[in-house]
Scaffold this motif. Structure first.
Motif, mmCIF file in Angstrom:
data_model
loop_
_atom_site.group_PDB
_atom_site.id
_atom_site.type_symbol
_atom_site.label_atom_id
_atom_site.label_comp_id
_atom_site.label_asym_id
_atom_site.label_seq_id
_atom_site.Cartn_x
_atom_site.Cartn_y
_atom_site.Cartn_z
ATOM 1 N N ARG A 215 0.754 -1.147 -0.025
ATOM 2 C CA ARG A 215 0.104 -0.051 0.017
ATOM 3 C C ARG A 215 0.771 1.106 0.013
ATOM 4 N N ASN B 137 0.585 5.462 0.579
ATOM 5 C CA ASN B 137 -0.303 6.275 1.101
ATOM 6 C C ASN B 137 0.039 7.761 0.541
ATOM 7 N N ASP C 279 -3.607 4.486 -1.771
ATOM 8 C CA ASP C 279 -4.499 5.124 -0.814
ATOM 9 C C ASP C 279 -4.737 6.457 -0.901
ATOM 10 N N SER D 89 -10.410 7.477 0.742
ATOM 11 C CA SER D 89 -10.619 7.831 2.365
ATOM 12 C C SER D 89 -11.749 8.648 2.461
ATOM 13 N N LYS E 84 -12.954 3.206 2.227
ATOM 14 C CA LYS E 84 -12.179 3.268 3.638
ATOM 15 C C LYS E 84 -13.474 3.646 4.522
ATOM 16 N N GLU F 79 -14.318 5.095 7.571
ATOM 17 C CA GLU F 79 -13.486 5.901 8.616
ATOM 18 C C GLU F 79 -14.138 7.066 9.037
ATOM 19 N N MET G 7 -12.183 -1.104 3.743
ATOM 20 C CA MET G 7 -11.086 -1.173 4.802
ATOM 21 C C MET G 7 -11.619 -0.853 6.069
ATOM 22 N N ALA H 48 -10.915 1.272 8.365
ATOM 23 C CA ALA H 48 -9.764 2.055 8.765
ATOM 24 C C ALA H 48 -9.995 2.851 10.219
ATOM 25 N N ARG H 49 -9.445 1.923 11.062
ATOM 26 C CA ARG H 49 -9.562 2.248 12.713
ATOM 27 C C ARG H 49 -8.916 3.513 13.130
ATOM 28 N N GLY H 50 -7.819 3.918 12.300
ATOM 29 C CA GLY H 50 -7.323 5.016 13.010
ATOM 30 C C GLY H 50 -8.245 6.318 12.863
ATOM 31 N N ASP H 51 -8.578 6.761 11.817
ATOM 32 C CA ASP H 51 -9.644 7.646 11.663
ATOM 33 C C ASP H 51 -11.009 7.430 12.224
ATOM 34 N N ALA I 58 -7.589 -2.601 9.257
ATOM 35 C CA ALA I 58 -6.342 -1.823 9.388
ATOM 36 C C ALA I 58 -6.297 -0.921 10.462
ATOM 37 N N SER I 59 -4.708 -0.577 10.728
ATOM 38 C CA SER I 59 -4.374 0.487 11.892
ATOM 39 C C SER I 59 -4.350 -0.102 13.264
ATOM 40 N N MET J 243 -3.762 -5.293 7.753
ATOM 41 C CA MET J 243 -2.768 -4.320 7.217
ATOM 42 C C MET J 243 -1.824 -3.813 8.252
HETATM 43 C C1 LIG Z 1 -5.986 3.304 7.365
HETATM 44 C C2 LIG Z 1 -6.466 4.587 7.847
HETATM 45 O O1 LIG Z 1 -6.302 5.897 6.906
HETATM 46 P P1 LIG Z 1 -4.950 6.483 6.824
HETATM 47 O O2 LIG Z 1 -3.744 5.519 7.457
HETATM 48 O O3 LIG Z 1 -4.768 6.859 5.321
HETATM 49 O O4 LIG Z 1 -5.196 7.639 7.797
HETATM 50 C C3 LIG Z 1 -7.016 4.805 9.132
HETATM 51 O O5 LIG Z 1 -7.422 5.869 9.273
HETATM 52 O O6 LIG Z 1 -7.078 3.930 9.962
#
Ligand SMILES: C=C(OP(=O)(O)O)C(=O)O
Ligand SMILES: Nc1ncnc2c1ncn2[C@@H]1O[C@H](COP(=O)(O)OP(=O)(O)O)[C@@H](O)[C@H]1O
Ligand SMILES: [K+]
Ligand SMILES: [Mg+2]
Length: 568
Positions: A117, A119, A151, A287, A316, A318, A337, A339-342, A373-374, A406
């Motif tokens: 991936r 980013n 991404d 995103s 994603k 998120e 995805m 996307a657990r971060g955001d 992810a994350s 991921m």
């Molecule tokens: C995978 C994510 O997106 P990014 O890393 O691009 O913020 C996230 O937010 O978990």
């Protein structure tokens, strides 16, 4: 040899489709077509099969041994451990400064990376192009089939680049200035000043708001607004990283003012997407998706632009809106995805696990691959071993039977990218094995996903083939698929045995790399299943990937049948 062969066959016209709403009015497809060429169930001796050759040449002509391609790591794994213990969960690695060198990428590929991936939040397009070229070279020279996922940055609010500094420490009680000013990039930033990329920032925030960096890694309180500058008091100290995400909260909830109106795909993202199309990436992850429309729009853009329109679009999940419109978004996308971060910065953290479970389940039901992810192994950015809690988190994602896991910072900029990948690999293998040993068949109902009668037949064939494979304890499922669709239908059933997916094009083969349990092979094949099977058996046997007596079930999207047979 006392091997037997069972052949179940359904006949439908190969290229005719019936809309299932009409099936009450139309004759059944089985009745309207010529009589069967074979009985429904047939047992025959395999010795007949070996005699015919794939290319129509007579017996004795050596098969084209070079014409099957399989990932070099998978080949070793198959040989060393046999099929049954191959890894089913796929691994995605974010490539960053720690892993962008050719040897570093090779180490990741050897360690089991299925998808690389990149980013677009970070680095320049030239940098990303170098990475893409290296992955391509790796695939070409070393026999891998690593897919590339681009991404997009998306219109999130984030901090600037810290004027080249790799991080800045914010201490408790300090006052920092968050500013939308255009600073001269050749000069260092004034002390304790952070540039914000969203022009409406100073207008949208209010005194008293809480400002969260990276979903709460560092916290500030807004104490004063002076034109483009927002003065903030640090209340939770921590490390500020370049381009860290910013959210602001008022009375305990996320503030969504004009920032909620920002486009999902910004003008910079469109340029990145053009770059991705030109480079022929395999997946584009979008995103901060809010609705299904943006996905549909992008998919038609890609279809018009790219030669074979074979780029999959991954949504994603998120944001709050993406959870609200989850079903439609996933239906419109080629995958999703978590996307657990955001996501964890937009909804309360304690709601993230339930959201993950729901996203994984919806994807499975709609037959779309899903990536968790994350922060799976966040501590491994700095330390060579994961925490027990991280191992438990990875296990949970594997137990939920997500298609892929991921790595983000762990592989992009961490100190132990290869070790982190090894942890994902070994935890996946262990949990998958435990699941099979415990015979943990799930109660998950898999609804029909196709709208046409012929698609429903394919689904039923795959559901039945997977069930037969479990009950008969076969060694592998074989699927001959031009588009990859039949392979994904088998993968959706999460059968006990691995799925050997034979496909004719390299790009389909790379994209199948994201899906649970699939071992993608590239092979040119015909519409004649007998000869396809013969060819495959001889090629795989010549490479010691299967042996006489192995029990396999074969299905294909050219020919609606289920065949059960021992390898001759
Ligand atoms: C995978 C994510 O997106 P990014 O890393 O691009 O913020 C996230 O937010 O978990
Ligand atoms: N291409 C790149 N160039 C420089 N640093 C990168 C790159 N890709 C990722 N990183 C680093 O790895 C970290 C984790 O990656 P990722 O999770 O994809 O991004 P983010 O933290 O922005 O969500 C980033 O914060 C960044 O520090
Ligand atoms: K991104
Ligand atoms: Mg994100």
């Amino acid at each position: 040899m006392s091997v037997s062969r069972l052949h179940l066959q359904l006949f439908t016209p190969p290229h005719t489709t019936f809309h299932h709403h009409h099936t009450n009015h139309l004759p059944s497809p089985t009745l309207s077509f010529p009589p069967r060429r074979f009985p429904i169930i047939r047992a025959s001796s395999t010795s007949q099969i070996i005699a015919s050759d794939s290319n129509g040449a007579g017996p004795g002509v050596p098969p084209d041994l070079g014409s099957i391609e399989v990932d070099a790591v998978t080949e070793t794994e198959l040989k060393e451990n046999g099929f049954r213990s191959t890894r089913r969960t796929k691994l995605v690695c974010t490539v960053g400064p720690a892993t962008c060198g050719f040897e570093q990428l090779e180490a990741l590929a050897v360690g089991g990376m299925n998808v690389a991936r990149i980013n677009m939040c970070h680095g320049t397009r030239e940098w990303h192009k170098t990475v893409i070229d290296r992955v391509r070279r790796l695939n070409h020279d070393k026999g891998f089939a690593v897919a590339i996922m681009m991404d997009t940055e998306g219109s999130e609010i984030h901090m600037g680049d810290l004027a080249g500094a790799s991080s800045a420490k914010a201490e408790d009680g300090q006052i920092w200035t968050f500013s939308v000013r255009a600073f001269d990039s050749s000069l260092p930033l004034p002390q304790r000043t952070i540039n914000v990329n969203y022009e409406g920032f100073a207008e949208d925030v209010k005194v008293g708001d809480e400002l969260l960096v990276d979903g709460g890694m560092v916290r500030f309180e807004v104490i004063e607004k002076i034109g483009p500058d927002v003065k903030c008091l640090c209340t939770d100290p921590g490390l500020l990283l370049p381009r860290a995400n910013l959210t602001f909260w008022r009375n305990g909830s996320l503030v969504r003012e004009r920032n909620a109106m920002l486009p999902t795909i910004s003008s910079k993202d469109w340029l990145d997407i053009d770059f991705g199309i030109a480079e022929g990436v395999d997946f584009i992850a979008i995103s901060f998706v809010k609705s299904a429309e943006v996905i549909t729009h992008l998919k038609s853009y890609i279809a018009a632009r790219s030669r074979d329109s074979d780029i999959s679009v991954i949504a994603k999940i998120e944001s709050i809106d993406s959870l609200k419109n989850l079903e439609e978004i996933i239906q419109a996308s080629d995958g999703a995805m978590v996307a657990r971060g955001d996501l964890g910065a937009q909804i309360p953290l304690e709601q993230v696990p339930a959201a993950q479970q729901r996203i994984v389940q919806v994807c499975r039901q709609r037959n779309k691959p899903v990536i968790v992810a994350s922060q799976l192994l966040e501590s491994m950015i700095e330390y060579p071993t994961p925490t027990r809690a991280e191992v438990a988190d990875v296990s949970e994602a594997v137990r939920q039977r997500a298609d892929a896991l991921m790595l983000s910072g762990e592989s992009a900029m961490g100190q132990f990218p290869d070790k982190a990948l090894t942890v994902l690999r070994s935890v996946s293998l262990r949990i998958e094995k435990w699941w099979r040993e415990e015979k943990r068949y799930e109660a998950t109902q898999l609804p029909s996903v196709g709208s046409y009668f012929s698609e429903r037949i394919s689904e039923e064939i795959c559901n039945s083939a997977a069930k037969m494979a479990n009950h008969l304890e076969v060694d592998a499922l074989f699927v001959y698929t031009k588009t990859g669709h039949m392979a994904s239908l088998l993968s959706r059933c999460r059968p006990d045995c691995p799925i050997f997916a034979f496909t004719t094009t390299p790009s389909v083969r790379r994209r199948l790399n994201l899906q649970w349990g699939l071992i993608p092979f590239r092979l040119s094949f015909s519409d004649d299943m007998e000869s396809n099977l013969n060819k495959t058996f001889s090629l795989l046997k010549a490479r010691n990937l299967i042996k006489s007596g192995d029990l396999v079930i074969a299905v294909s999207d050219m020919f609606q049948s289920i065949q059960v047979m021992n390898v001759p």
